[in-house]
Design a protein around this motif. Structure first.
Motif, PDB file in Angstrom:
ATOM      1  N   GLU A 184       0.830  -1.203   0.000  1.00 47.78           N
ATOM      2  CA  GLU A 184       0.000   0.000   0.000  1.00 47.78           C
ATOM      3  C   GLU A 184       0.865   1.254   0.000  1.00 47.78           C
ATOM      4  O   GLU A 184       0.529   2.258  -0.631  1.00 47.78           O
ATOM      5  N   ALA A 185       2.002   1.193   0.689  1.00 49.89           N
ATOM      6  CA  ALA A 185       2.932   2.320   0.671  1.00 49.89           C
ATOM      7  C   ALA A 185       3.528   2.493  -0.724  1.00 49.89           C
ATOM      8  O   ALA A 185       3.703   3.623  -1.198  1.00 49.89           O
ATOM      9  N   CYS A 186       3.835   1.392  -1.385  1.00 55.25           N
ATOM     10  CA  CYS A 186       4.335   1.461  -2.768  1.00 55.25           C
ATOM     11  C   CYS A 186       3.279   2.046  -3.688  1.00 55.25           C
ATOM     12  O   CYS A 186       3.585   2.887  -4.550  1.00 55.25           O
ATOM     13  N   ARG A 187       2.046   1.611  -3.501  1.00 53.50           N
ATOM     14  CA  ARG A 187       0.948   2.140  -4.320  1.00 53.50           C
ATOM     15  C   ARG A 187       0.813   3.654  -4.138  1.00 53.50           C
ATOM     16  O   ARG A 187       0.574   4.397  -5.090  1.00 53.50           O
ATOM     17  N   LEU A 188       0.992   4.110  -2.890  1.00 52.81           N
ATOM     18  CA  LEU A 188       0.916   5.538  -2.606  1.00 52.81           C
ATOM     19  C   LEU A 188       2.020   6.297  -3.355  1.00 52.81           C
ATOM     20  O   LEU A 188       1.772   7.354  -3.949  1.00 52.81           O
ATOM     21  N   ALA A 189       3.248   5.767  -3.335  1.00 55.23           N
ATOM     22  CA  ALA A 189       4.360   6.412  -4.035  1.00 55.23           C
ATOM     23  C   ALA A 189       4.084   6.510  -5.532  1.00 55.23           C
ATOM     24  O   ALA A 189       4.330   7.552  -6.157  1.00 55.23           O
ATOM     25  N   PHE A 190       3.587   5.429  -6.128  1.00 53.20           N
ATOM     26  CA  PHE A 190       3.293   5.452  -7.560  1.00 53.20           C
ATOM     27  C   PHE A 190       2.167   6.440  -7.871  1.00 53.20           C
ATOM     28  O   PHE A 190       2.207   7.140  -8.880  1.00 53.20           O
ATOM     29  N   ASP A 191       1.166   6.499  -6.977  1.00 53.55           N
ATOM     30  CA  ASP A 191       0.030   7.377  -7.197  1.00 53.55           C
ATOM     31  C   ASP A 191       0.455   8.844  -7.198  1.00 53.55           C
ATOM     32  O   ASP A 191      -0.003   9.641  -8.021  1.00 53.55           O
ATOM     33  N   ILE A 192       1.358   9.205  -6.281  1.00 50.32           N
ATOM     34  CA  ILE A 192       1.806  10.595  -6.186  1.00 50.32           C
ATOM     35  C   ILE A 192       2.890  10.907  -7.215  1.00 50.32           C
ATOM     36  O   ILE A 192       2.815  11.916  -7.933  1.00 50.32           O
ATOM     37  N   ASN A 193       3.892  10.042  -7.321  1.00 46.08           N
ATOM     38  CA  ASN A 193       5.102  10.367  -8.084  1.00 46.08           C
ATOM     39  C   ASN A 193       4.962  10.238  -9.594  1.00 46.08           C
ATOM     40  O   ASN A 193       5.676  10.911 -10.332  1.00 46.08           O
TER      41      ASN A 193
END
Length: 234
Positions: free
Chosen positions: A103-112
């Motif tokens: 979920e943290a990886c998904r957050l990074a991809f979503d923002i970056n």
């Protein structure tokens, strides 16, 4: 020139805002939240620069928020000259592949990466109305394939994807003279970079604004460059 900068309330984004204002440009400062404590320095700049600085709320994770920000921007101008996708997150540091939180990886991809896609998708018509416009995507040396290292999985992979987005936009927009660059800003003393970093964001920010002003000639065949416009290893 008119700049729209995401993540403009701290770190590199705040420095880019300050430098652009000092250079006589108008800045639309995109921030995720407008709570006074979070944008204190922007409010202080607003007192000095008045109509040359506008603060616009934008959450790059939300397409609805991007559209709302676009509506706010259209109420103030019919075009922009420079779009800087600066908002980003660095998480999951020091974790092995076995330890990663998906979920943290998904957050990074979503923002970056998805964040800049959302912003360019909706803001591009405002850039297409002028000449010598720029899209500057703030990337990282962590995105380099030839300099790859173990760790920072979500950040490095998402920034590598940002570099590919920049290349695709360059191919799409080069006939319109819209400059597209993916910029490594250097290791800076920010919340993300930490106190051990050798550079200050005001110093690297000057180089990035000069790239937007077209004061530096890009000689690299690829759009991945550093804050001085010199080629980065892809």
């Amino acid at each position: 020139m008119k700049f729209f900068i995401t993540g403009a309330n701290r770190g590199l984004g705040l420095s880019l805002t300050k430098i652009s204002l000092l250079n006589g440009h108008t800045v639309f400062a995109g921030v995720r939240g407008t709570e006074e404590a979070k944008i204190k320095e922007l409010l202080e700049l607003k007192e000095t620069y008045n109509e040359n600085l506008e603060i616009i709320e934008i959450d790059v994770q939300s397409e609805d928020s991007v559209l709302s920000a676009l509506a706010q921007l259209k109420g103030k101008t019919d075009s922009i000259d420079v779009l800087i996708n600066n908002a980003a997150i660095l998480n999951e540091r020091g974790k092995s592949i076995e330890e990663l939180d998906m979920e943290a990886c998904r957050l990074a991809f979503d923002i970056n990466i998805l964040g800049p896609i959302r912003v360019v998708k909706h803001f591009l018509p405002l850039l297409e109305k002028g000449a010598n416009q720029s899209i500057l995507n703030i990337s990282s040396e962590a995105a380099s394939l030839t300099n790859s290292y173990s760790g920072d999985y979500a950040y490095g992979i998402s920034k590598a994807a940002l570099n590919m987005l920049s290349e695709k936009l360059h191919c799409y927009l080069r006939d319109q003279d819209i400059q597209v660059l993916s910029i490594h800003p250097g290791w800076m003393k920010t919340d993300m970079g930490g106190e051990n970093a050798p550079l200050y964001p005001m110093d690297t920010g000057k180089g990035i604004v000069e790239l937007a002003e077209r004061k530096k000639k890009i000689t690299s065949p690829y759009v991945f460059v550093d804050y001085n416009g010199d080629p980065m290893k892809i």
